[in-house]
Design a protein around this motif. Sequence first.
Motif, PDB file in Angstrom:
ATOM      1  N   SER A   1       9.363  -3.371 -10.048  1.00 46.55           N
ATOM      2  CA  SER A   1       8.537  -4.529 -10.414  1.00 46.55           C
ATOM      3  C   SER A   1       7.232  -4.625  -9.628  1.00 46.55           C
ATOM      4  N   CYS A   2       6.505  -3.529  -9.542  1.00 43.99           N
ATOM      5  CA  CYS A   2       5.242  -3.516  -8.797  1.00 43.99           C
ATOM      6  C   CYS A   2       4.090  -4.014  -9.667  1.00 43.99           C
ATOM      7  N   PRO A   3       3.328  -4.983  -9.198  1.00 44.25           N
ATOM      8  CA  PRO A   3       2.084  -5.306  -9.901  1.00 44.25           C
ATOM      9  C   PRO A   3       1.082  -4.171  -9.733  1.00 44.25           C
ATOM     10  N   GLU A   4       0.079  -4.152 -10.576  1.00 47.98           N
ATOM     11  CA  GLU A   4      -0.861  -3.032 -10.577  1.00 47.98           C
ATOM     12  C   GLU A   4      -1.557  -2.844  -9.237  1.00 47.98           C
ATOM     13  N   TRP A   5      -1.855  -3.947  -8.539  1.00 43.54           N
ATOM     14  CA  TRP A   5      -2.582  -3.805  -7.266  1.00 43.54           C
ATOM     15  C   TRP A   5      -1.719  -3.179  -6.164  1.00 43.54           C
ATOM     16  N   ASP A   6      -0.404  -3.221  -6.314  1.00 41.14           N
ATOM     17  CA  ASP A   6       0.473  -2.554  -5.345  1.00 41.14           C
ATOM     18  C   ASP A   6       0.754  -1.101  -5.714  1.00 41.14           C
ATOM     19  N   TRP A   7       0.416  -0.713  -6.927  1.00 41.47           N
ATOM     20  CA  TRP A   7       0.807   0.599  -7.448  1.00 41.47           C
ATOM     21  C   TRP A   7      -0.369   1.534  -7.680  1.00 41.47           C
ATOM     22  N   LEU A   8      -1.401   1.059  -8.349  1.00 43.60           N
ATOM     23  CA  LEU A   8      -2.439   1.963  -8.822  1.00 43.60           C
ATOM     24  C   LEU A   8      -3.259   2.636  -7.718  1.00 43.60           C
ATOM     25  N   PRO A   9      -3.625   1.944  -6.616  1.00 47.34           N
ATOM     26  CA  PRO A   9      -4.373   2.668  -5.581  1.00 47.34           C
ATOM     27  C   PRO A   9      -3.602   3.873  -5.051  1.00 47.34           C
ATOM     28  N   GLY A  10      -2.328   3.675  -4.711  1.00 42.34           N
ATOM     29  CA  GLY A  10      -1.519   4.768  -4.191  1.00 42.34           C
ATOM     30  C   GLY A  10      -1.193   5.810  -5.235  1.00 42.34           C
ATOM     31  N   LYS A  11      -0.967   5.369  -6.467  1.00 37.58           N
ATOM     32  CA  LYS A  11      -0.694   6.322  -7.543  1.00 37.58           C
ATOM     33  C   LYS A  11      -1.839   7.318  -7.684  1.00 37.58           C
ATOM     34  N   ALA A  12      -3.063   6.820  -7.671  1.00 35.49           N
ATOM     35  CA  ALA A  12      -4.221   7.699  -7.833  1.00 35.49           C
ATOM     36  C   ALA A  12      -4.284   8.738  -6.720  1.00 35.49           C
TER      37      ALA A  12
ATOM     38  N   PHE B   1       8.870  -0.454   5.303  1.00 33.92           N
ATOM     39  CA  PHE B   1       7.833  -0.954   6.202  1.00 33.92           C
ATOM     40  C   PHE B   1       7.091  -2.184   5.687  1.00 33.92           C
ATOM     41  N   GLY B   2       7.100  -2.437   4.386  1.00 38.04           N
ATOM     42  CA  GLY B   2       6.529  -3.674   3.882  1.00 38.04           C
ATOM     43  C   GLY B   2       5.095  -3.619   3.387  1.00 38.04           C
ATOM     44  N   SER B   3       4.560  -2.419   3.156  1.00 36.72           N
ATOM     45  CA  SER B   3       3.255  -2.289   2.508  1.00 36.72           C
ATOM     46  C   SER B   3       3.308  -1.066   1.608  1.00 36.72           C
TER      47      SER B   3
ATOM     48  N   ASP C   1      -2.690  -5.881   1.611  1.00 38.99           N
ATOM     49  CA  ASP C   1      -1.353  -5.482   1.180  1.00 38.99           C
ATOM     50  C   ASP C   1      -0.470  -5.401   2.414  1.00 38.99           C
ATOM     51  N   GLY C   2       0.627  -6.153   2.395  1.00 35.47           N
ATOM     52  CA  GLY C   2       1.464  -6.279   3.588  1.00 35.47           C
ATOM     53  C   GLY C   2       1.111  -7.533   4.364  1.00 35.47           C
ATOM     54  N   THR C   3       0.879  -8.643   3.625  1.00 33.29           N
ATOM     55  CA  THR C   3       0.432  -9.878   4.285  1.00 33.29           C
ATOM     56  C   THR C   3       1.456 -10.392   5.294  1.00 33.29           C
ATOM     57  N   TYR C   4       2.744 -10.238   5.015  1.00 32.54           N
ATOM     58  CA  TYR C   4       3.758 -10.679   5.975  1.00 32.54           C
ATOM     59  C   TYR C   4       3.594  -9.920   7.289  1.00 32.54           C
ATOM     60  N   ASN C   5       3.374  -8.610   7.204  1.00 30.54           N
ATOM     61  CA  ASN C   5       3.112  -7.808   8.405  1.00 30.54           C
ATOM     62  C   ASN C   5       1.824  -8.264   9.085  1.00 30.54           C
ATOM     63  N   PHE C   6       0.774  -8.421   8.281  1.00 28.88           N
ATOM     64  CA  PHE C   6      -0.532  -8.840   8.778  1.00 28.88           C
ATOM     65  C   PHE C   6      -0.432 -10.143   9.557  1.00 28.88           C
ATOM     66  N   LEU C   7       0.283 -11.106   9.008  1.00 30.07           N
ATOM     67  CA  LEU C   7       0.391 -12.428   9.622  1.00 30.07           C
ATOM     68  C   LEU C   7       1.181 -12.395  10.924  1.00 30.07           C
ATOM     69  N   HIS C   8       2.098 -11.430  11.040  1.00 28.99           N
ATOM     70  CA  HIS C   8       2.962 -11.366  12.218  1.00 28.99           C
ATOM     71  C   HIS C   8       2.518 -10.324  13.245  1.00 28.99           C
ATOM     72  N   GLY C   9       1.290  -9.836  13.113  1.00 27.56           N
ATOM     73  CA  GLY C   9       0.735  -8.993  14.157  1.00 27.56           C
ATOM     74  C   GLY C   9       1.009  -7.514  14.038  1.00 27.56           C
ATOM     75  N   SER C  10       1.650  -7.075  12.962  1.00 30.95           N
ATOM     76  CA  SER C  10       1.897  -5.656  12.763  1.00 30.95           C
ATOM     77  C   SER C  10       0.608  -4.953  12.351  1.00 30.95           C
TER      78      SER C  10
END
Length: 280
Positions: A227-238, A205-207, A98-107
């Motif tokens: 418009s969050c898909p479940e994989w962006d929402w449910l881990p943090g929601k819990a 921050f992008g994640s 989660d945060g692939t743009y950050n991941f790809l750019h070294g963040s």
Amino acid sequence: MTTGRHSATELDPSLDDYELAAALVREAGQLALLMRMGGLQGERKTSVSDVVTAADHAAEAYVLEQLRRCRPADGILGEEGSSVVGSSGRTWVIDPVDGTYNFLHGSTYWCSAIALKHEQLAPHGVVSDPDVILGAIYQPELDKLWIGGEGHPATLNDERISGPSGAALSELGAATYIHPTWLADPRAAMPWHAAAVSAASLRMFGSGSCDLGRVADGELGCWFQHSCPEWDWLPGKAIVRAAGGDTGVVRVNGLDWFIAGGPTAVRELRAALTSVPQFA
């Protein structure tokens, strides 16, 4: 190769769900980090900032393999396309990076995340926000592991966390995200602006999962995004809910807005988002 060690790591099916979730996000995150160190290129999905890498696919494949062996009756849903129908009434929801743009750019601001939810059908016309059993989020480069859920207090690296702030929205920093193209669309721009100007400050921050872990432990005040898909929402929601916080989903002008924080902040975010004119 070092990555082979991770891809071959077999987890013990006797682990309980929380232990399994923690091991999965740790292994997936470390695998992705090692692959990035070896060099990666991204492929565009829907926009220049929505990208996927070989590490996303490899990490998801690893989690899929382990879940099919350790929890064969459970369903699986992954951001990069994994889809397994289960028979148990439970589904694991995977976000390998989660945060692939950050991941790809070294963040360092990216993570691996997973949730376990109850399968349920939302009544027609009702916003779907599934009941979530647990969530786990691991930020590899900072070695931060948040976990929590039903009957399990929220923790950060095994230390119980205090939970979101109970302060008013006007006193809190709000983490958020909105793609620049949506700022030209009043359906999204108007409610986003109404919520944004109600907060003391903004952070983008992008994640979403990294943000929600920090809402749960109080580093960030609250969070909102549409418009969050479940994989962006449910881990943090819990994890936010396990920390004593509140979450919600509200539909405004055809878009679903996902909100998290202390009860006061969530109530005031909901009021701000719904304060704008409604389009037919």
